[in-house]
Structure formats: structure tokens, C-alpha cells
Write an enzyme that holds these catalytic residues in place. Structure first.
Site, short mmCIF file in Angstrom:
data_model
loop_
_atom_site.label_atom_id
_atom_site.label_comp_id
_atom_site.label_asym_id
_atom_site.label_seq_id
_atom_site.Cartn_x
_atom_site.Cartn_y
_atom_site.Cartn_z
N GLY A 142 0.82 -1.21 0.00
CA GLY A 142 0.00 0.00 0.00
C GLY A 142 0.85 1.25 0.00
N LYS A 197 4.45 -1.86 -9.25
CA LYS A 197 4.34 -0.39 -9.24
C LYS A 197 5.68 0.30 -9.50
CE LYS A 197 6.28 0.60 -5.11
NZ LYS A 197 6.01 -0.32 -4.04
N ASP A 260 -0.66 2.64 -4.23
CA ASP A 260 0.80 2.58 -4.18
C ASP A 260 1.40 3.12 -5.47
OD1 ASP A 260 3.30 2.10 -3.21
OD2 ASP A 260 3.15 -0.08 -3.21
#
Lengths: 348, 348
Positions: A142, A197, A260
């Protein structure tokens, strides 16, 4: 109140100590063999060199040599190492008796073992050897920049583990009014989002670099349309990968996925690295400008290139499913010039 | 090559003329009764006052009095008005014979008619009266700041319409190498995303204002964890609303959902407005500081408050489904102080 042993005194492992202490826990923060300078600074009462602040008094910094001692009587064990250190950390844990003590990690990443793409909890478990068989580690994902958590900026994260009850018990020990945790059993989905990410944030930042290289100034008129189209495609592709790995598509639409990705784009070093590439610097030049900062994007792109070849051959991914990721790998690993293939993207 | 009539000479309607001209189309840009100054500037060869640039020579600026004439022989009609002007524009179209000419719009928004929450294409169709019965307007959504499109920054958008073939034919007339369009039949899903992003972008920006009010500087250490948790929840709630309205959850994970939310947060005026509220200004003070900029967030929050009451009563939404949207409405409509209810959020 409990006693925590945190292995890894880098930014995120150390930042985690702040909510732990605020909850009244005792924390033994054990540096790895790479954290000597950090441990020395903390032991002499100075600020954490990379976080730029003093840790709470309830944190006891310890050198790695005393890891065995640090585990004695500790009720919860946390891994704060980077993805590159996950296998090493797992082996260290495997050599010592954890028993049924809860284990969780902030280590993010995906590792391709030649056959399957594994989330970090599996990498650590495998590295623990026989001792890993009975362990179900949980992992935090997160939007959470370490320096902000250490400064008590409201932060919301997900703790995922296959053992629902154990995961909830760990989360309950960690929660404060500024550090909020939700739990999930989708270890694969949240773990994949957290790893991917970094790769995608690099590409989202190309636009800022391109804009700069054309003489543009930051502001509301820049190349935001370009950046946000890449952002959207990043989410589309992340979902495809999560589903192909057997994770839940839903996990992408929340803290670990879009949250994220957003924080990494706005506050992370990966974004600065991507902007340098977009500006036209070579990978080597951009790496040099980052002055030794860990660049998880290069690692994950290499793992994903190997993994997606196998996943495509097995029919888990279609040939046109990941045009952005492929281009990012070409830029980062092959030195290809930035030329985002928007025409191969999808609406959703 | 075709002749387009665009009604509405604001920033987005005018920016649209740039790719149209680059594709070789003739464009009649008709100002509304609010666009007098813009049309006068364009007719005298000056720059568009709000876009800050000259439009291509193939654009013929016309005052609203000549709308009927502008429609004569035009093959495609586009609405470039704001959501506040949608009903008016629909009525104007209804009074004139469109025949089976394709109609599309860049107008975004949701309107609650006391019974159902309607996307803008339905609002326009209804306002057209009898003439609207045979029309299936298409709508453009996705991350597209007008000033960037007008400067040919790569922009990727979605054109959605219930008539798949007609929608694809319009998209084909609009595409250039920097203006990329995908098509969809999910009018409700894409339309809801486009409208809701304004409300949510306001809330995402609270963090920047809070940070500033505490003496913080912009940078990689700010309140990004806070902002990205709000961003994630915005996507979670948008998906819930889209599904409740009968749209496709998938449409949120792409250009119209996460992409447009990202661009609005980074480049839009809504973000600046939200940051002012986060800084502690009252709504009235913040509105004043925005110097007359259209604030779609206030409109959509009012519509959504009325609509969600009915949707909850009908069981289409659960009581805890939209904690962020409720808080945003309280801040914007009731003057409640910013205090984001993170504890009521979800992981995904």
C-alpha cells in the site's frame, strides 16, 4: 504490548518502529551487515541517516551479530530488508528457531524461480528451508513512503497473509490512529501490485522528463495527458498480471494497486529515475544521477521479462497484453529510446 | 474529410478543433451566448483567451446567432459546452433538424432527475425532446487537459456510445497520431467516472493543503501517503457507484477512471480548489481564490447527495459504501471542516 524484533534498519524497517513504539511495544531494530553506519548512528543517539530523524527511545538498535539474542523472548518478528535481501533474510531466519511466532515483512517484490513468479512471502518461506514449512508470513503493501510514516503522516496499508486469523492479530498490534491497516488473504494480488508499481512508476514519469527536455516548466500545462494515459495502462496491465497469477482483480483497485502506484509516482525515487530517462539520459547516466539509490524497477523488469516469456508460452498471458511493460523493459534493460507505444494500449 | 460543427468555444471545445483540423476537417466553432469574448478574439485572429494560443486556420469561429447556418451541410455535430450548459445545448439541438448526423460531446457530468442518475448523453437526449428519440450521442472521457490537447501533447481518450458502429465511425474521424481514441458501449460506466473524478480530485488534494498549512514545502516528503490513500478510496467508491448504476466495473480500471482521476489531481483546477480547502479556507474563500473558474466538484457533489439517498433507499448502495464521498459533500456543501474518515475506508 509486545516485544518486536525488526531485521533491517533501512528507511522502511526503521520507520515501522515509530507506530510500534507509539503502541507501547518494545522494538529491537537489528541492522543487516549493510546497515552498520545506521546502527552506529542510532546507538550514539543521532538521527537515522537516511530518514533524517531520531527514532523513539523504545527502539533498541542492535548490530547483526546480535540477531540471535534479539530474537530471544521477542513475540513478533518483522523483516524490513529490501527485495534483494529477502533470500538472505529468509536463510537467517531459517537458521534460528522462530517457533510459531508471527512473522511479517515490508519487503516487496516478485521473484521468478524459473517456473513460477513468487511473491516475497514465498521467497522468504522457501529460503527458510525446513523451518519455513509451518510459517505463513504476512506482508505489508500500500501507499507508504517511509519518511512520511516516520513523521506520523496518516498512512493506510494492507497486511495480507494466507492465515486470516494470524494476519488480523498482527494487524491489531500495529494499528495506531495514523497507521491504519486492513487485512486480506490475497497474498499474490497485493504482492504483485507492490512489486509492479516500481516498474510502472518509472514509465509514468517519462512524461515529466520529456516535458523538461523540451524546455517545459512544471505546472498545470505539461504532459499530464501523456502521464495519465501511461498511469491508466499501468493499472490495466497490473490487473492482467494479477489475474494471470491467480490473484484477485479487485486487489488492484485499492491501496496496494492504484494507491501505491500513485504514491510512488508522486513521492518515490523511481519517478525521479524515470524522469531522467524521459529527459533522454541513458540508463547508466540516470543510475549515476540517482547516487546509489536502490532502483527496484530494474530488478522487477528483469524478473518480469523472464517470467512473462514462460507465462505467454503457457497461455497465461496473451501476446498483446503487456505492451507498456515490454517497452519499459526495453528501455531499462536494452537501452532502447523512450517511445511509449500508446497505439497498443487499451481503454481499460 | 468532413465538416464539423462544434457548439461551445470554451477550452475543451476549442482544443478539440486542433486534432480535427490536423485531420483535414473543416470546423465551424460556434460560441454560446457566454463565449462572446472568445469568438470576438478568434474572429480578429487573436489567441484563444483561455487556451492562450491561436487556433488553426481551418477553424471558422461563429457567434451563436449563426448556429442554424453553421449546421447547414455539417456532417458531424459536437457539443463542447460545460455540464451546466448541457440541457440548454440539448434544447438548441432539438429545435433544429439534426437528421441522422452523428453527434458527440465532451460534456461530462451526471444529472439526478429525481428518480435516476443520468449520464450527460441522456441529459442531452432528453433535452432534445422528440428530436432526441432517434439519436445515440457518444461522449468523450479520459485524461485530457484541454490546453495540452491544443498543444498536441499525446492524449488518449475513450469515445463511448450505445451504437457501436456509429461510435467507431466518429472515432475514426477524430484520430491523429497524438489524439488516440478507443471506443466502448459502456456509456454509464465511462460517463460516471468522468463526472465523479471532479468530486474525488478535490479530496485527494486536501493533503497538499494540509501539508502547506503546517508549514511544509512541496517535495518527496509531504503528505503523499494521505493523498494516495484518498486516491485509492476514490477508485474503490467510483467502482461501487458505477456498478450500482449498471455500468461495467472494468471501465474504472483504465483511461476514464484512474487515468482521468490522475490527470485531474495533477493538472486540474479542482485539485487547486481542494488544496485550498485542505489549507483551512472556507468554501466561500476558496471559491473566491479560484477567480470564477468552473468548479464541477460542487455541482456533482450536490447531484450525488440527492442521488445516493434514493439509491440507498432502493438498496443499490449500502450504508457504508461511500464514506469519502459523504465527507466531501459535507465539506463542500455544509462547510464541515476537512477530517478525512480513513477509518471507514476499505483496502479495495
Amino acid at each position: 504490548m509486545a516485544t518486536f524484533t525488526v531485521l533491517g534498519a533501512g528507511m522502511m524497517g526503521s520507520a515501522l518502529c515509530v507506530p510500534l513504539c507509539d503502541r507501547g511495544h518494545q522494538v529491537r531494530l537489528v541492522g543487516t551487515h549493510l546497515d552498520g553506519e545506521i546502527v552506529a548512528a542510532l546507538q550514539s543517539g543521532r538521527a537515522h541517516p537516511t530518514l533524517g530523524l531520531r527514532l523513539p527511545a523504545a527502539v533498541r538498535p542492535m548490530a547483526f551479530e546480535r540477531f540471535g539474542e534479539a530474537l530471544e523472548g521477542a513475540e513478533v518478528v518483522a523483516l524490513g530488508v529490501s527485495s534483494a535481501g529477502a533470500q538472505w533474510a529468509g536463510a537467517q531466519l531459517g537458521d534460528r528457531a522462530l517457533g510459531d511466532r508471527p512473522l511479517f515483512m515490508i519487503t516487496k517484490g516478485l521473484h521468478f524461480d524459473g517456473d513460477r513468479l513468487l511473491p516475497m512471502v514465498e521467497v522468504v518461506r522457501a529460503a527458510m528451508g525446513a523451518a519455513g514449512a509451518g510459517v505463513q508470513p504476512a506482508a505489508i503493501t500500500g501507499p507508504c513512503i517511509a519518511g512520511e510514516l516516520a513523521r506520523r503522516v496518516p498512512s493506510s496499508v494492507v497486511l495480507s497473509g494466507r492465515d486470516e486469523g494470524a494476519t488480523e492479530r498482527i494487524a491489531e498490534l500495529l494499528r495506531t490512529d495514523y497507521y491504519r491497516l486492513w487485512t486480506s488473504t490475497d497474498v499474490v494480488g497485493h504482492g504483485a501490485c507492490a512489486a509492479l508499481k516500481n516498474a510502472y512508476a518509472m514509465g509514468i514519469a517519462f512524461g515529466a522528463g520529456l516535458h523538461k527536455s523540451r524546455g517545459g516548466q512544471p505546472g498545470s500545462l505539461a504532459m499530464h495527458n501523456y502521464e495519465s494515459a501511461v498511469f491508466a495502462q499501468a493499472v490495466v496491465e497490473t490487473r492482467r498480471i494479477v489475474v494471470a497469477l491467480g490473484g484477485r482483480a479487485e486487489s488492484v483497485v485499492g491501496l496496494s494497486g492504484v494507491g501505491d502506484l500513485d504514491v510512488t509516482t508522486n513521492g518515490g525515487r523511481t519517478g525521479r529515475f524515470g524522469a531522467l530517462l524521459g529527459e533522454g539520459l541513458s540508463v547508466a547516466q540516470a543510475v549515476e544521477r540517482m547516487e546509489g539509490a536502490t532502483l527496484e524497477c530494474l530488478e522487477i523488469l528483469a524478473e518480469m521479462r523472464r517470467a512473462t516469456r514462460v507465462m505467454r508460452a503457457a497461455g497465461q498471458l496473451g501476446p498483446g497484453d503487456l505492451p507498456l511493460l515490454e517497452h519499459l523493459a526495453e528501455v531499462a534493460l536494452d537501452g532502447v529510446e523512450v517511445a511509449v507505444p500508446f497505439e497498443r494500449f487499451s481503454a481499460c
